[in-house]
Scaffold this motif. Sequence first.
Motif, PDB file in Angstrom:
ATOM      1  N   LEU B 627     -40.950  56.004 110.333  1.00 47.35           N
ATOM      2  CA  LEU B 627     -40.678  55.369 111.617  1.00 47.35           C
ATOM      3  C   LEU B 627     -39.212  55.011 111.757  1.00 47.35           C
ATOM      4  O   LEU B 627     -38.603  55.164 112.819  1.00 47.35           O
ATOM      5  CB  LEU B 627     -41.529  54.109 111.775  1.00 47.35           C
ATOM      6  CG  LEU B 627     -42.961  54.398 112.203  1.00 47.35           C
ATOM      7  CD1 LEU B 627     -43.779  53.138 112.193  1.00 47.35           C
ATOM      8  CD2 LEU B 627     -42.971  55.019 113.581  1.00 47.35           C
ATOM      9  N   LYS B 628     -38.649  54.570 110.647  1.00 42.49           N
ATOM     10  CA  LYS B 628     -37.222  54.226 110.698  1.00 42.49           C
ATOM     11  C   LYS B 628     -36.388  55.448 111.096  1.00 42.49           C
ATOM     12  O   LYS B 628     -35.522  55.379 111.974  1.00 42.49           O
ATOM     13  CB  LYS B 628     -36.783  53.722 109.316  1.00 42.49           C
ATOM     14  CG  LYS B 628     -35.793  52.602 109.410  1.00 42.49           C
ATOM     15  CD  LYS B 628     -35.663  51.771 108.160  1.00 42.49           C
ATOM     16  CE  LYS B 628     -35.619  52.581 106.898  1.00 42.49           C
ATOM     17  NZ  LYS B 628     -34.584  52.197 105.973  1.00 42.49           N
ATOM     18  N   VAL B 629     -36.681  56.543 110.439  1.00 42.68           N
ATOM     19  CA  VAL B 629     -35.922  57.770 110.736  1.00 42.68           C
ATOM     20  C   VAL B 629     -36.120  58.173 112.191  1.00 42.68           C
ATOM     21  O   VAL B 629     -35.180  58.532 112.894  1.00 42.68           O
ATOM     22  CB  VAL B 629     -36.378  58.911 109.805  1.00 42.68           C
ATOM     23  CG1 VAL B 629     -35.692  60.201 110.184  1.00 42.68           C
ATOM     24  CG2 VAL B 629     -36.087  58.557 108.369  1.00 42.68           C
ATOM     25  N   LEU B 630     -37.368  58.069 112.631  1.00 38.61           N
ATOM     26  CA  LEU B 630     -37.629  58.503 113.996  1.00 38.61           C
ATOM     27  C   LEU B 630     -36.930  57.607 115.002  1.00 38.61           C
ATOM     28  O   LEU B 630     -36.449  58.078 116.037  1.00 38.61           O
ATOM     29  CB  LEU B 630     -39.134  58.520 114.258  1.00 38.61           C
ATOM     30  CG  LEU B 630     -39.850  59.681 113.576  1.00 38.61           C
ATOM     31  CD1 LEU B 630     -41.348  59.535 113.701  1.00 38.61           C
ATOM     32  CD2 LEU B 630     -39.419  61.000 114.190  1.00 38.61           C
ATOM     33  N   LYS B 631     -36.858  56.335 114.682  1.00 36.28           N
ATOM     34  CA  LYS B 631     -36.161  55.453 115.622  1.00 36.28           C
ATOM     35  C   LYS B 631     -34.696  55.832 115.711  1.00 36.28           C
ATOM     36  O   LYS B 631     -34.099  55.805 116.787  1.00 36.28           O
ATOM     37  CB  LYS B 631     -36.310  53.999 115.209  1.00 36.28           C
ATOM     38  CG  LYS B 631     -37.716  53.518 115.412  1.00 36.28           C
ATOM     39  CD  LYS B 631     -37.823  51.998 115.478  1.00 36.28           C
ATOM     40  CE  LYS B 631     -39.239  51.636 115.890  1.00 36.28           C
ATOM     41  NZ  LYS B 631     -39.881  50.698 114.941  1.00 36.28           N
ATOM     42  N   GLN B 632     -34.135  56.202 114.559  1.00 34.98           N
ATOM     43  CA  GLN B 632     -32.745  56.668 114.593  1.00 34.98           C
ATOM     44  C   GLN B 632     -32.624  57.902 115.467  1.00 34.98           C
ATOM     45  O   GLN B 632     -31.674  58.070 116.225  1.00 34.98           O
ATOM     46  CB  GLN B 632     -32.306  57.081 113.188  1.00 34.98           C
ATOM     47  CG  GLN B 632     -31.685  55.994 112.388  1.00 34.98           C
ATOM     48  CD  GLN B 632     -31.229  56.556 111.051  1.00 34.98           C
ATOM     49  OE1 GLN B 632     -31.988  57.277 110.376  1.00 34.98           O
ATOM     50  NE2 GLN B 632     -30.025  56.275 110.679  1.00 34.98           N
ATOM     51  N   LEU B 633     -33.629  58.751 115.331  1.00 36.85           N
ATOM     52  CA  LEU B 633     -33.586  59.979 116.110  1.00 36.85           C
ATOM     53  C   LEU B 633     -33.629  59.707 117.599  1.00 36.85           C
ATOM     54  O   LEU B 633     -33.012  60.413 118.385  1.00 36.85           O
ATOM     55  CB  LEU B 633     -34.774  60.870 115.752  1.00 36.85           C
ATOM     56  CG  LEU B 633     -34.459  62.018 114.822  1.00 36.85           C
ATOM     57  CD1 LEU B 633     -35.697  62.869 114.674  1.00 36.85           C
ATOM     58  CD2 LEU B 633     -33.348  62.863 115.362  1.00 36.85           C
ATOM     59  N   ILE B 634     -34.357  58.671 117.963  1.00 36.70           N
ATOM     60  CA  ILE B 634     -34.446  58.368 119.388  1.00 36.70           C
ATOM     61  C   ILE B 634     -33.066  58.000 119.912  1.00 36.70           C
ATOM     62  O   ILE B 634     -32.678  58.394 121.013  1.00 36.70           O
ATOM     63  CB  ILE B 634     -35.434  57.230 119.657  1.00 36.70           C
ATOM     64  CG1 ILE B 634     -36.842  57.703 119.360  1.00 36.70           C
ATOM     65  CG2 ILE B 634     -35.343  56.776 121.093  1.00 36.70           C
ATOM     66  CD1 ILE B 634     -37.880  56.697 119.754  1.00 36.70           C
ATOM     67  N   GLU B 635     -32.334  57.273 119.093  1.00 38.91           N
ATOM     68  CA  GLU B 635     -30.967  56.934 119.506  1.00 38.91           C
ATOM     69  C   GLU B 635     -30.191  58.210 119.749  1.00 38.91           C
ATOM     70  O   GLU B 635     -29.416  58.335 120.669  1.00 38.91           O
ATOM     71  CB  GLU B 635     -30.251  56.192 118.365  1.00 38.91           C
ATOM     72  CG  GLU B 635     -30.912  54.933 117.918  1.00 38.91           C
ATOM     73  CD  GLU B 635     -30.618  53.829 118.877  1.00 38.91           C
ATOM     74  OE1 GLU B 635     -31.557  53.089 119.212  1.00 38.91           O
ATOM     75  OE2 GLU B 635     -29.467  53.744 119.316  1.00 38.91           O
TER      76      GLU B 635
END
Lengths: 192, 697
Positions: B627-635
């Motif tokens: 989830l952390k990685v994906l949140k970064q990806l959203i940015e």
Amino acid sequence: MATESDGEEDTTGKLSGSQNLAVDDDSREMAKKAAWSVSSCKPGNGVPSLRDDNLETYWQSDGAQPHLVNIQFQKKVKLHLLVLYVDYKLDESYTPSKISIRAGDGFHNMKEIKTVELVKPVGWVHISLSGTDPRDTFIHTFMLQIAVLSNHLNGRDTHIRQIKIYGPRPNPVPNQPFHFTSKEFITYSTIR
Amino acid sequence: MFLKMSLSRYLFALSCFQMNLLREAEAALCPANEPNSEVPNGAAGHYLLGLIYRYTSRRAFAIDHFMQALAIDPLLWTAYEELCVLGAAEEANECFNDAVAVRIQPQYFFESSSQSMDGASEDHSIPSSRTVGSQDSPKQSKQTHATNNIPCYPQGVVTTSVQSANCVPSNLSLYNTPPPLTQLSGIVPPPVYRNAYLNALGGDGPSKPNAHATIIQAPRRKFMDEGKLRKVSGRLFSGSDSGPRRSARLSGDAMANVNLHSSQTGANGTNYSSTKFLGGFPSSKMGSTALRSVSNRKGQQLSTESFDEGRRQDTFDVPWSQASAAASSSLSVISDGGNTEQDRGYPANSGTSGHESGVINGAKELLFLLRILGEGYRLSSLYRCQDALEIYLKLPQHQYNTGWVLSQVGRLYFELVEYFEADRFFDLARRLSPCTLEGMDGYSTVLYHLKEEMKLSYLAQELISIDRLSPQAWCAMGNCYSLQRDHETALKNFQRAVQLDSRFAYAHTLCGHEYIALEDYDNGIRCFHSALQVNERHYNSWYGLGIVFLRQEKFEFAAHNFHRAYHINPRSSIIMSYLGMALHSLKRNDEALVLIDKAIIADKKNPLPMYEKASILVNLERYDEALKVLKQLIEFSPRESSVYALMGKIYKILNKHDKAMFYFGNALDLRPPAADVAIIKSAMEKLNLPDELEDSL
């Protein structure tokens, strides 16, 4: 998914064909490598006329109803749209009016998945193969059979000018659960 | 007698090579019953032999012969190029250092003295031009006078071009009058060359000042832009590798680039005519002026625009001419002491007195240029793209702004997956030398990746109108169709490219990619193997093979092939991601994650490795990290449906239904394709939601 053009379906849910072949970009024609056969045909108006992208040529059946078009794939494929080109103005009593679509593994276990009625159709008739449930968006099958049960004006034989079958495109990036939609992802996702 | 025989052998070998009869060609150059005989025609002979070995997959021998060719003739750039492609080139500083200038010298002396070339179709240096002068355009004659002492460095072709009528390989010109003993002299550059050859020439060639251009243009007009040169349409010269002309070219380049080539070879046209070639040999005119300019190479800007489109036929001419030009230029340089104004009438260069030092100076200048270009090319073949970019920046401004160099730079950015920059440089290169074909297949791929349909179709149309028989044009066309998802037509176009030049590895690779899109994996594998046979270091083909096996779920094979691709190009974040994917499928998760992290670091702009990492973490049930990685990806990329879909999936697994719904909703809003819609919707249905929410779905 096919988008029905305006006027294709009238209030009673019967199809009447549209001028344009309206297919989404994320669908592709699936039946180029399939094996096509028909229950009967008049010489010179056989299967090639169904697949030649020429709306002048047509398949004409030559036997008893129901007339069948069988499409067998080399492996199980996902399909969601069937499109036929028929023309009441040119074919009149040869135009199909009731069509049943069946799917299965082979001739022995075909099951009907949809029946449609056409009313004086002119043009491309888009028939969606999806069910109501999102899980049934695609049918997964080895074989598709299109059965013409009856024609307009009680004609015996039928004319169909073109048939196309559509399914989803595979993901260009292998082994991914979801397709990439944004430009950055797509640009960086493959090497060519 | 001896000379004639050995030259004949070379010619015979060349003809066989052209006709793709490699065994006979090899036998001619290295007769089995005379194991110790010398390879005819010195450097060119070694080069040809090297090519033969390369195409029959005997890499070690090929390398050996290319090295020998370079040893004999240090200006034989094409040999160095071949070594780079094979991955076995030494540093340019060693190959092209000043010490070798000494080796170049004698040939010039020799050349100048061998004025009496027999007319036969020898092109040789100026003297020969004299003889051929009659056949060629009047320019020739002009040239001759100017060139009298100017040795033509790999001439050869000139003469033949004269014959051109039947496109006989100009290679015939290889015959140089000087006996084989003088290895250096009269060595005709290997006939084979790529279209690009010209490009190369042009590319790095310095641009001439416009003034020059005008001078030069006057007569022959066909200025050849290197790029323009095309291979002889008859495909006499097989394609992919640019030939030997390079050496000539290089000489020309370095020295005369500026003027020389432009004037030289206008290879245009459909006829091989020597005129072109000769024209190229700018000699006539250029001889003098060009030479002069050459010396002033540094200052000159060659107006590339003045170049004509090279047509295939002339290509080989061009190199020669350039070579000759180069030769001339060198001479002029020498005589001039290096500075000449362009319009100065150049007296017959005959400064024999200053000749020797002149030659050396000229050679040193040339070598200086070659060092930079060579090193840049070598590094780019090793895919050390950043380093190569830095090296190219060391070129003087006017050299940098030429078609070949810019398209090399474009290619480097392409390898670095920086497509916008690559687009920019290729565009610039095309503007400077509009008829260049080499490297344009790479440009078409860049446009494909950027999804620029308009630009790509325009490029393809232009390339076809420049040269219908070049593989690059059809590759661009195929890419165009492929972008529109018409894979069958794309495949047909790529097959055409293959037919036109079966030694053009990229065409095979692109065929393979189309077969994959059509799900015809066996043919795809076959195509990739053909590409690898031409060029084992073509990492795109290894990658393609990996993709095929990934789809067929043969993960071991996939990992192996991606590994080979990675080995060749260790800096591509995309290859690293795919290798990570394959390793993950083989359950070698730690290695996979290490590799993916490396990929993330290697290229911050690439979202793919991060997405892969999240995907792998989900499979390993490390949801929070995912989830952390994906949140970064959203940015990074807020409008990517698959990111939200994956987050929705994770939240669903974690039973956080409201969040899951939210993210699924987002994913759907971004309009993914039907297949994904089906998956997402069915996932949403299964969510345990209160009734009112379900109704609203």
